[in-house]
Scaffold this motif. Structure first.
Motif, PDB file in Angstrom:
ATOM      1  N   SER A 148      22.243 -25.440  69.323  1.00  0.00           N
ATOM      2  CA  SER A 148      20.833 -25.047  69.282  1.00  0.00           C
ATOM      3  C   SER A 148      20.646 -23.705  68.593  1.00  0.00           C
ATOM      4  O   SER A 148      19.775 -23.548  67.727  1.00  0.00           O
ATOM      5  N   GLN A 149      21.460 -22.717  68.969  1.00  0.00           N
ATOM      6  CA  GLN A 149      21.270 -21.376  68.416  1.00  0.00           C
ATOM      7  C   GLN A 149      21.603 -21.321  66.932  1.00  0.00           C
ATOM      8  O   GLN A 149      20.867 -20.696  66.157  1.00  0.00           O
ATOM      9  N   PHE A 150      22.675 -21.968  66.498  1.00  0.00           N
ATOM     10  CA  PHE A 150      23.010 -21.930  65.073  1.00  0.00           C
ATOM     11  C   PHE A 150      21.938 -22.649  64.257  1.00  0.00           C
ATOM     12  O   PHE A 150      21.556 -22.189  63.179  1.00  0.00           O
ATOM     13  N   ALA A 151      21.450 -23.783  64.761  1.00  0.00           N
ATOM     14  CA  ALA A 151      20.404 -24.517  64.036  1.00  0.00           C
ATOM     15  C   ALA A 151      19.141 -23.676  63.895  1.00  0.00           C
ATOM     16  O   ALA A 151      18.511 -23.642  62.832  1.00  0.00           O
ATOM     17  N   LEU A 152      18.771 -22.970  64.968  1.00  0.00           N
ATOM     18  CA  LEU A 152      17.569 -22.134  64.915  1.00  0.00           C
ATOM     19  C   LEU A 152      17.772 -20.921  64.008  1.00  0.00           C
ATOM     20  O   LEU A 152      16.884 -20.572  63.215  1.00  0.00           O
ATOM     21  N   LEU A 153      18.928 -20.270  64.101  1.00  0.00           N
ATOM     22  CA  LEU A 153      19.195 -19.098  63.271  1.00  0.00           C
ATOM     23  C   LEU A 153      19.273 -19.466  61.796  1.00  0.00           C
ATOM     24  O   LEU A 153      18.761 -18.742  60.934  1.00  0.00           O
ATOM     25  N   SER A 154      19.898 -20.602  61.485  1.00  0.00           N
ATOM     26  CA  SER A 154      19.992 -21.018  60.084  1.00  0.00           C
ATOM     27  C   SER A 154      18.626 -21.430  59.541  1.00  0.00           C
ATOM     28  O   SER A 154      18.327 -21.224  58.359  1.00  0.00           O
ATOM     29  N   ALA A 155      17.767 -22.015  60.413  1.00  0.00           N
ATOM     30  CA  ALA A 155      16.403 -22.335  59.987  1.00  0.00           C
ATOM     31  C   ALA A 155      15.623 -21.061  59.691  1.00  0.00           C
ATOM     32  O   ALA A 155      14.867 -20.991  58.713  1.00  0.00           O
ATOM     33  N   LEU A 156      15.823 -20.034  60.515  1.00  0.00           N
ATOM     34  CA  LEU A 156      15.166 -18.751  60.274  1.00  0.00           C
ATOM     35  C   LEU A 156      15.676 -18.123  58.970  1.00  0.00           C
ATOM     36  O   LEU A 156      14.898 -17.572  58.193  1.00  0.00           O
ATOM     37  N   ALA A 157      16.967 -18.249  58.708  1.00  0.00           N
ATOM     38  CA  ALA A 157      17.545 -17.699  57.481  1.00  0.00           C
ATOM     39  C   ALA A 157      16.975 -18.373  56.242  1.00  0.00           C
ATOM     40  O   ALA A 157      16.919 -17.771  55.165  1.00  0.00           O
ATOM     41  N   ALA A 158      16.553 -19.637  56.389  1.00  0.00           N
ATOM     42  CA  ALA A 158      16.017 -20.377  55.242  1.00  0.00           C
ATOM     43  C   ALA A 158      14.592 -19.985  54.901  1.00  0.00           C
ATOM     44  O   ALA A 158      14.094 -20.356  53.831  1.00  0.00           O
ATOM     45  N   VAL A 159      13.942 -19.237  55.790  1.00  0.00           N
ATOM     46  CA  VAL A 159      12.543 -18.861  55.550  1.00  0.00           C
ATOM     47  C   VAL A 159      12.389 -18.145  54.213  1.00  0.00           C
ATOM     48  O   VAL A 159      11.501 -18.445  53.406  1.00  0.00           O
ATOM     49  N   GLY A 160      13.291 -17.185  53.957  1.00  0.00           N
ATOM     50  CA  GLY A 160      13.206 -16.439  52.707  1.00  0.00           C
ATOM     51  C   GLY A 160      13.362 -17.329  51.498  1.00  0.00           C
ATOM     52  O   GLY A 160      12.589 -17.244  50.538  1.00  0.00           O
ATOM     53  N   ARG A 161      14.359 -18.217  51.530  1.00  0.00           N
ATOM     54  CA  ARG A 161      14.622 -19.095  50.382  1.00  0.00           C
ATOM     55  C   ARG A 161      13.454 -20.026  50.116  1.00  0.00           C
ATOM     56  O   ARG A 161      13.142 -20.331  48.961  1.00  0.00           O
ATOM     57  N   VAL A 162      12.796 -20.488  51.164  1.00  0.00           N
ATOM     58  CA  VAL A 162      11.742 -21.490  51.006  1.00  0.00           C
ATOM     59  C   VAL A 162      10.447 -20.885  50.482  1.00  0.00           C
ATOM     60  O   VAL A 162       9.768 -21.462  49.628  1.00  0.00           O
ATOM     61  N   TYR A 163      10.101 -19.699  50.974  1.00  0.00           N
ATOM     62  CA  TYR A 163       8.758 -19.173  50.723  1.00  0.00           C
ATOM     63  C   TYR A 163       8.667 -18.107  49.632  1.00  0.00           C
ATOM     64  O   TYR A 163       7.563 -17.673  49.303  1.00  0.00           O
ATOM     65  N   VAL A 164       9.798 -17.681  49.061  1.00  0.00           N
ATOM     66  CA  VAL A 164       9.710 -16.640  48.040  1.00  0.00           C
ATOM     67  C   VAL A 164       9.300 -17.186  46.677  1.00  0.00           C
ATOM     68  O   VAL A 164       8.806 -16.432  45.828  1.00  0.00           O
ATOM     69  N   GLY A 165       9.497 -18.495  46.448  1.00  0.00           N
ATOM     70  CA  GLY A 165       9.214 -19.068  45.140  1.00  0.00           C
ATOM     71  C   GLY A 165       7.799 -18.822  44.636  1.00  0.00           C
ATOM     72  O   GLY A 165       7.609 -18.263  43.543  1.00  0.00           O
TER      73      GLY A 165
END
Length: 410
Positions: free
Chosen positions: A350-367
């Motif tokens: 659970s924690q790794f999935a949530l942390l990795s999803a949070l880490a993806a925020v930058g990659r997804v929304y900076v475009g």
């Protein structure tokens, strides 16, 4: 030196490499490779466009990750049992996809592709948890590196190699061959050791959902750690979001030149970067690795600023692409090791999935933001700005140095 060499002879590290390959193999088979098959078969573009939604399970995998913390399969334990189950489902699903006709049975193929994507995302969840649970602190860097290496190699097999094989043996046989590879990956799961520390799983599903969050936020500096996860690779994400567009439109390289240097050489540099980064982490530890690799990531953005200022130059382009991907690969090795170190073994999935999803925020929304910035300030200033965007993450990293140094011994 003896302990250094033991890490490279570790059974745990070898298994993590093989399971990284297993994790990366299905991705292209429901993405680019499937799209190529449908295009060659003559499926209309509207249908192909709808098929891009097949990848949604990868985005939402954190929703069912608590189930994999809570329930223990009857064989092979809490982590390996789930990995073997998802691998078996993947092998069957990929084989069934190969038996479909994309023209006459597109929706049956879509249903199978969603099943494969769901099983693949589930495998990713439990593999991430197993990797964090089974590796010792000194092995996290090289473990992160070899898992990324295995993942990228698998994407080449199910991507580029699968397209070549499709011309030689046909699409059906190509998918069946990929299914056999996935079936063979179960051997790596059987060979893998159990984590050295025995962990009691959550007693109820409610506990599996609530406790990972409660436990994390009960830690000193939890919000600062979450902010670090977002900021650490943010400058890298900004610079990388429009690299291809910059090389083609900004400095007028051809698509072939960009493909050969940015994609081909860039992939090699990334793989070298993750391996070198993981190896250096054995000596440097987590904090010093994050700091050194983070500085290199920030500085690498300035090489693109240099290229934008000079204009079309093959050797500067090769240098910029090489340095950026090498530094990015090193940073990825350290960053994945950080996510592993932050997980509580009871709730790793659970924690790794949530942390990795949070880490993806930058990659997804900076475009979208990057596009507006370039139009407003130009390429030279944009890449200079990406260097500045990387600095807050490095400053926060320095402020958290004692907390991060302690993770090396956790």
């Amino acid at each position: 030196m003896t302990s250094y060499l033991e890490i490279f002879r570790s059974r745990r590290v070898a298994v993590i490499f093989l399971l990284g390959f297993s994790s990366g193999l299905p991705l292209a088979l429901t993405g680019g490779t499937l799209q190529a098959w449908m295009t060659v078969a003559g499926v209309d573009l509207a249908t192909i466009g709808i098929f891009t939604l097949v990848g949604l399970p990868y985005t939402w995998k954190f929703l069912w990750s608590p189930l994999m913390d809570r329930f223990v399969p009857p064989l092979l334990g809490r982590r390996r049992g789930w990995i073997a189950a998802t691998q078996l489902l993947l092998a069957l699903g990929i084989a069934a996809m190969g038996a479909m006709d994309p023209v006459n049975m597109p929706w049956a193929l879509a249903g199978l592709a969603v099943l494969v994507a769901f099983s693949s995302a589930s495998q990713d969840v439990v593999f991430d948890a197993y990797r964090a649970d089974v590796l010792r602190p000194a092995e996290r860097g090289i473990g992160a590196a070899v898992s990324v290496l295995g993942y990228r190699l698998a994407m080449l097999v199910s991507g580029a190699l699968a397209l070549i094989l499709s011309d030689l043996i046909g699409w059906q046989q190509t998918y069946w061959l990929m299914a056999l590879l996935m079936l063979g990956a179960i051997a790596a799961t059987l060979f893998g050791p159990e984590p050295e520390t025995q962990i009691t799983p959550p007693r109820t599903l409610a506990e599996a959902v609530v406790e990972p969050l409660r436990e994390f936020f009960s830690r000193h500096g939890a919000w600062a750690l979450l902010l670090l996860i977002v900021l650490y690779k943010l400058g890298d994400a900004f610079a990388g979001s429009l690299t291809t567009a910059f090389l083609i439109r900004g400095v007028e390289f051809t698509a072939t030149e960009v493909g050969a240097i940015n994609k081909g050489m860039g992939l090699i540099a990334t793989l070298v970067g993750v391996v070198v980064g993981g190896t250096l982490m054995i000596r440097l530890g987590l904090f010093r690795s994050l700091l050194l690799f983070g500085i290199l990531q920030a500085v690498s953005n300035l090489t693109f600023m240099w290229l934008a200022a000079v204009g079309k130059s093959y050797w500067i382009m090769a240098l910029a692409v090489g340095i950026e991907n090498l530094a990015g690969g090193m940073g990825t090795a350290a960053f994945v090791a950080l996510l592993m170190a932050l997980c509580n073994p009871r709730f790793t999935a659970s924690q790794f999935a949530l942390l990795s999803a949070l880490a993806a925020v930058g990659r997804v929304y900076v475009g979208p933001v990057s596009g507006y910035l370039v139009e407003s300030i130009g390429w030279v200033t944009f890449f200079g700005l990406t260097f500045l965007i990387a600095l807050p993450g490095l400053l926060l990293l320095w402020r958290l140095r004692e907390r991060l140094q302690a993770l090396d011994h956790a």
